[in-house]
Design an enzyme around this catalytic site. Sequence first.
Site, PDB file in Angstrom:
ATOM      1  N   THR A 152      31.872  -6.321  12.518  1.00 22.43           N
ATOM      2  CA  THR A 152      31.993  -6.416  13.979  1.00 22.43           C
ATOM      3  C   THR A 152      31.598  -5.137  14.695  1.00 22.43           C
ATOM      4  OG1 THR A 152      33.655  -8.132  13.759  1.00 22.43           O
ATOM      5  CG2 THR A 152      33.693  -6.908  15.813  1.00 22.43           C
ATOM      6  N   HIS A 192      23.472 -14.286  20.824  1.00 16.26           N
ATOM      7  CA  HIS A 192      22.307 -15.122  20.517  1.00 16.26           C
ATOM      8  C   HIS A 192      22.301 -16.392  21.359  1.00 16.26           C
ATOM      9  CE1 HIS A 192      20.649 -12.818  17.226  1.00 16.26           C
ATOM     10  NE2 HIS A 192      21.863 -12.664  16.724  1.00 16.26           N
ATOM     11  N   VAL A 203      45.814  -7.111   2.283  1.00 12.46           N
ATOM     12  CA  VAL A 203      46.355  -8.244   1.531  1.00 12.46           C
ATOM     13  C   VAL A 203      45.880  -8.127   0.082  1.00 12.46           C
ATOM     14  CG1 VAL A 203      46.293 -10.761   1.279  1.00 12.46           C
ATOM     15  CG2 VAL A 203      46.464  -9.734   3.563  1.00 12.46           C
ATOM     16  N   CYS A 247      27.838  13.975  27.791  1.00 17.00           N
ATOM     17  CA  CYS A 247      26.661  13.084  27.717  1.00 17.00           C
ATOM     18  C   CYS A 247      26.914  11.798  28.495  1.00 17.00           C
ATOM     19  CB  CYS A 247      26.350  12.719  26.276  1.00 17.00           C
ATOM     20  SG  CYS A 247      26.042  14.106  25.192  1.00 17.00           S
TER      21      CYS A 247
HETATM   22  C1  FAD Z   1      23.442  -5.978  10.331  1.00 17.76           C
HETATM   23  C2  FAD Z   1      24.133  -7.080  11.085  1.00 17.76           C
HETATM   24  C3  FAD Z   1      23.605  -7.549  12.292  1.00 17.76           C
HETATM   25  C4  FAD Z   1      24.241  -8.578  12.986  1.00 17.76           C
HETATM   26  N1  FAD Z   1      23.814  -8.910  14.246  1.00 17.76           N
HETATM   27  C5  FAD Z   1      24.479  -9.864  14.946  1.00 17.76           C
HETATM   28  C6  FAD Z   1      24.125 -10.143  16.297  1.00 17.76           C
HETATM   29  O1  FAD Z   1      23.294  -9.470  16.899  1.00 17.76           O
HETATM   30  N2  FAD Z   1      24.770 -11.165  16.921  1.00 17.76           N
HETATM   31  C7  FAD Z   1      25.717 -11.923  16.302  1.00 17.76           C
HETATM   32  O2  FAD Z   1      26.199 -12.887  16.900  1.00 17.76           O
HETATM   33  N3  FAD Z   1      26.122 -11.619  15.036  1.00 17.76           N
HETATM   34  C8  FAD Z   1      25.549 -10.597  14.378  1.00 17.76           C
HETATM   35  N4  FAD Z   1      25.960 -10.253  13.127  1.00 17.76           N
HETATM   36  C9  FAD Z   1      27.071 -10.977  12.528  1.00 17.76           C
HETATM   37  C10 FAD Z   1      28.416 -10.515  13.064  1.00 17.76           C
HETATM   38  O3  FAD Z   1      28.467  -9.114  13.189  1.00 17.76           O
HETATM   39  C11 FAD Z   1      29.476 -10.992  12.109  1.00 17.76           C
HETATM   40  O4  FAD Z   1      29.274 -12.361  11.827  1.00 17.76           O
HETATM   41  C12 FAD Z   1      30.876 -10.828  12.675  1.00 17.76           C
HETATM   42  O5  FAD Z   1      31.093  -9.514  13.125  1.00 17.76           O
HETATM   43  C13 FAD Z   1      31.863 -11.201  11.582  1.00 17.76           C
HETATM   44  O6  FAD Z   1      33.150 -10.977  12.051  1.00 17.76           O
HETATM   45  P1  FAD Z   1      34.373 -11.213  11.083  1.00 17.76           P
HETATM   46  O7  FAD Z   1      35.578 -10.956  11.885  1.00 17.76           O
HETATM   47  O8  FAD Z   1      34.231 -12.545  10.428  1.00 17.76           O
HETATM   48  O9  FAD Z   1      34.187 -10.138   9.928  1.00 17.76           O
HETATM   49  P2  FAD Z   1      34.444  -8.550   9.991  1.00 17.76           P
HETATM   50  O10 FAD Z   1      34.090  -7.978  11.289  1.00 17.76           O
HETATM   51  O11 FAD Z   1      33.784  -7.968   8.798  1.00 17.76           O
HETATM   52  O12 FAD Z   1      36.021  -8.452   9.864  1.00 17.76           O
HETATM   53  C14 FAD Z   1      36.697  -8.738   8.672  1.00 17.76           C
HETATM   54  C15 FAD Z   1      37.929  -7.858   8.652  1.00 17.76           C
HETATM   55  O13 FAD Z   1      38.734  -8.211   7.529  1.00 17.76           O
HETATM   56  C16 FAD Z   1      39.315  -7.033   7.035  1.00 17.76           C
HETATM   57  N5  FAD Z   1      39.746  -7.283   5.647  1.00 17.76           N
HETATM   58  C17 FAD Z   1      38.959  -7.501   4.563  1.00 17.76           C
HETATM   59  N6  FAD Z   1      39.711  -7.670   3.467  1.00 17.76           N
HETATM   60  C18 FAD Z   1      41.004  -7.575   3.855  1.00 17.76           C
HETATM   61  C19 FAD Z   1      42.247  -7.645   3.171  1.00 17.76           C
HETATM   62  N7  FAD Z   1      42.306  -7.849   1.851  1.00 17.76           N
HETATM   63  N8  FAD Z   1      43.400  -7.470   3.887  1.00 17.76           N
HETATM   64  C20 FAD Z   1      43.353  -7.258   5.230  1.00 17.76           C
HETATM   65  N9  FAD Z   1      42.195  -7.162   5.919  1.00 17.76           N
HETATM   66  C21 FAD Z   1      41.036  -7.328   5.247  1.00 17.76           C
HETATM   67  C22 FAD Z   1      38.198  -6.016   7.150  1.00 17.76           C
HETATM   68  O14 FAD Z   1      38.679  -4.692   7.104  1.00 17.76           O
HETATM   69  C23 FAD Z   1      37.590  -6.386   8.483  1.00 17.76           C
HETATM   70  O15 FAD Z   1      38.149  -5.662   9.546  1.00 17.76           O
HETATM   71  C24 FAD Z   1      25.385  -9.188  12.432  1.00 17.76           C
HETATM   72  C25 FAD Z   1      25.937  -8.693  11.245  1.00 17.76           C
HETATM   73  C26 FAD Z   1      25.345  -7.606  10.616  1.00 17.76           C
HETATM   74  C27 FAD Z   1      26.016  -6.997   9.431  1.00 17.76           C
END
Ligand code: FAD
Length: 480
Positions: free
Chosen positions: A41, A49, A172, A399
Site C-alpha cells: 500500500t 485505475h 499473527v 522543500c
Molecule cells: C509495484 C506495485 C504497483 C502497484 N500499482 C498500483 C496502482 O497504481 N493502482 C492500484 O490500484 N494498485 C496498485 N498496486 C496494487 C496495490 O498496491 C495492492 O493491491 C494493495 O496495496 C494491496 O493492499 P493489501 O492491504 O491487500 O496488502 P498490503 O498493503 O501489502 O498490506 C498487507 C498488510 O498485512 C501485514 N501482515 C502480513 N503478514 C502479517 C501477519 N502475519 N500478522 C499481521 N500482519 C501481517 C503487512 O505488514 C501489511 O501491512 C501496485 C502494487 C505494487 C507492488
Amino acid sequence: MHDVAIIGAGVTGCALAYTLSSYEISVLLLEKENDVAMGATRANTAIIHAGFDPEPHSFMGKLNVEGNRACYALCEALDVEHRRTGSWVVAFDKEQRDALDVLHQQGIENGCKGLEIVSGDEARKREPNLSSEIIGALWAPEAGVINPWEFALAMAEVAVRNGVRFMPNTEVTGITGASDHYDIETTEGHYRARYVVNAAGVESDSIHNMVAGPAFHIVPTRGEYYLLDRSIGTLVKSIVFQSPTSAGKGITVSPTIHDNFLIGPNSEKINDPQDTSVTRLALDEIREAARHLVPSLDTRASIRNFAGVRANSDINDFYIAFTAPGFLDLAAIKSPGLTSAPAVARLAKDMLKAEGLSLSQKAHWKGGRQVIRFKEIPEEERKAFVKNNPLYGRVICRCETITEGEIVAALKREIPPVSIDGVKRRAGTGMGRCQGGFCGPRVLEIIAREQKRDPLTIEEDARGSQVLTGTTKREDCAHA
Ligand SMILES: Cc1cc2nc3c(=O)[nH]c(=O)nc-3n(C[C@H](O)[C@H](O)[C@H](O)COP(=O)(O)OP(=O)(O)OC[C@H]3O[C@@H](n4cnc5c(N)ncnc54)[C@H](O)[C@@H]3O)c2cc1C
C-alpha cells in the site's frame, strides 16, 4: 472475544475496518509492522485505475470500476489527496494498436465511462511530449492519482475513532479454529474472534495455510521506481501506460498528487516477499522504457528510488473466498488492489453478513476527516492560524513548506505516528527534493518532545531502524 479480527492493515484491511466500524460490532485490526500501510500500500504507482485492464467476470474486473468510483467519493469525504488526471495506453505498432481495441471492449464490459481510441497525432495534440512514434492511444478519463498511504490511514483513523482496536507490532503466528470462534496467536499474545479476515498481502498464502490446505500460492513480484523532482515541469498531465503484457501493466510515466513524476515499475519475480531493494539493471530498463514513451524525460531529476512487492499469485485474480467457516480470505490482492479496496471491503462486508455476522448500524458513527495543509490555506487565514498557534509559523520541512503545527497535529491523530517516516506519511515532511535530509533530525526532536520519548528509540521507518546511537542523559531528553 471480538466479532471480527482483520489480519493486515494495508489498504484492504483498512477499507474493511472502516466499513465495519459503522456497525455495532467489535473489530480488531492486527498489523505486524509499527504503522498502517507498511506493505504494498505504500509503494505502488498510486493510480486510481479506470478499470479497462482486468478481464470481465474476474473479481478484478468487477471490483475495479466500483472501487474507482468509491475511491473518489472516499477521497472527498476523508480529505485524501487525489487528482482525476485521465490515462493513456499508447501503441507503437499494429499489434499494440489491436490490443487497444481489446482493452476498449473490456473496459466497456467492466463499466468504464468515456473510453476513446485516438490517433497518435490526436494523443500528441493533447500531450505534446509523447513520442512521435506512437500511432494510437486509448484515453480513459476516469483514471487518477491518489496519495495511497493517506488513503489507508484516513480509513483506519475513522475506523479507530469509531471503536476499531488497532494493534500495531502484532504479528499473527498461528490460528486454531473452534466450533464458534478462532484463537489467534500473535507475537503480542492471544486473541479470540468469531470471524477472521485474512488481508495480509504478500503473506496472505501463509495466513490461509494456517487454517486450510494450500489453495493459491503468492508469487512476490517486485516493481522498482524513480521519483523525479517537480523542477522538471509538466512532462505529461495524464498517466501514460505502455501497452500491457502478461507480466503486468508495463512501465508507466505518471504525475503524482504532489506534482512530481513517478516512472516504473518493472516486474521481477523474487523469492523474499520483503525484498524491496532497487537494482541498477531494473532502473536502466525503466529509464529506457519511459524514454520510449516520453523522449524528453530526464532521470537526472531523480530524488528517490524505491520498490514495492506485488502479491501476484498462481491464479490470475484476487482470491476472495470463505476458506473455512468464519474465515474469509481477501488474498492475492495485486494491482488494481489499491483502487478496488473500497469495493473489496463492501463485498467482504456482504459476505460476512451472509455467513451470519449480525450487522446493525451504529446510531452515532463519526465519519469525515479534515487535514490542515497550511501552504494551501489563503494568506489571510494563515495569519490567523499563526496568531492562534505560533507552531504554524515555524517551517520545519523547507522543500514542502510543512510547519511544526502540522507535525504536532499529525502526532495527535487517532493513530499517532511513531517514526520519522510515519510523520512523513501524515504531514508530508521529507517528501521534497532533500527527502528529509534537512528536516529529519528536527522531526525526530519533535516526536521525542511530543511523545516524551528518548530520541535514541525513534525510528526512521520500520521497527529496528533507529536513527541515533549512543547514550542520552535524562536531562537531554527533557530538553529535546
Ligand atoms: C509495484 C506495485 C504497483 C502497484 N500499482 C498500483 C496502482 O497504481 N493502482 C492500484 O490500484 N494498485 C496498485 N498496486 C496494487 C496495490 O498496491 C495492492 O493491491 C494493495 O496495496 C494491496 O493492499 P493489501 O492491504 O491487500 O496488502 P498490503 O498493503 O501489502 O498490506 C498487507 C498488510 O498485512 C501485514 N501482515 C502480513 N503478514 C502479517 C501477519 N502475519 N500478522 C499481521 N500482519 C501481517 C503487512 O505488514 C501489511 O501491512 C501496485 C502494487 C505494487 C507492488
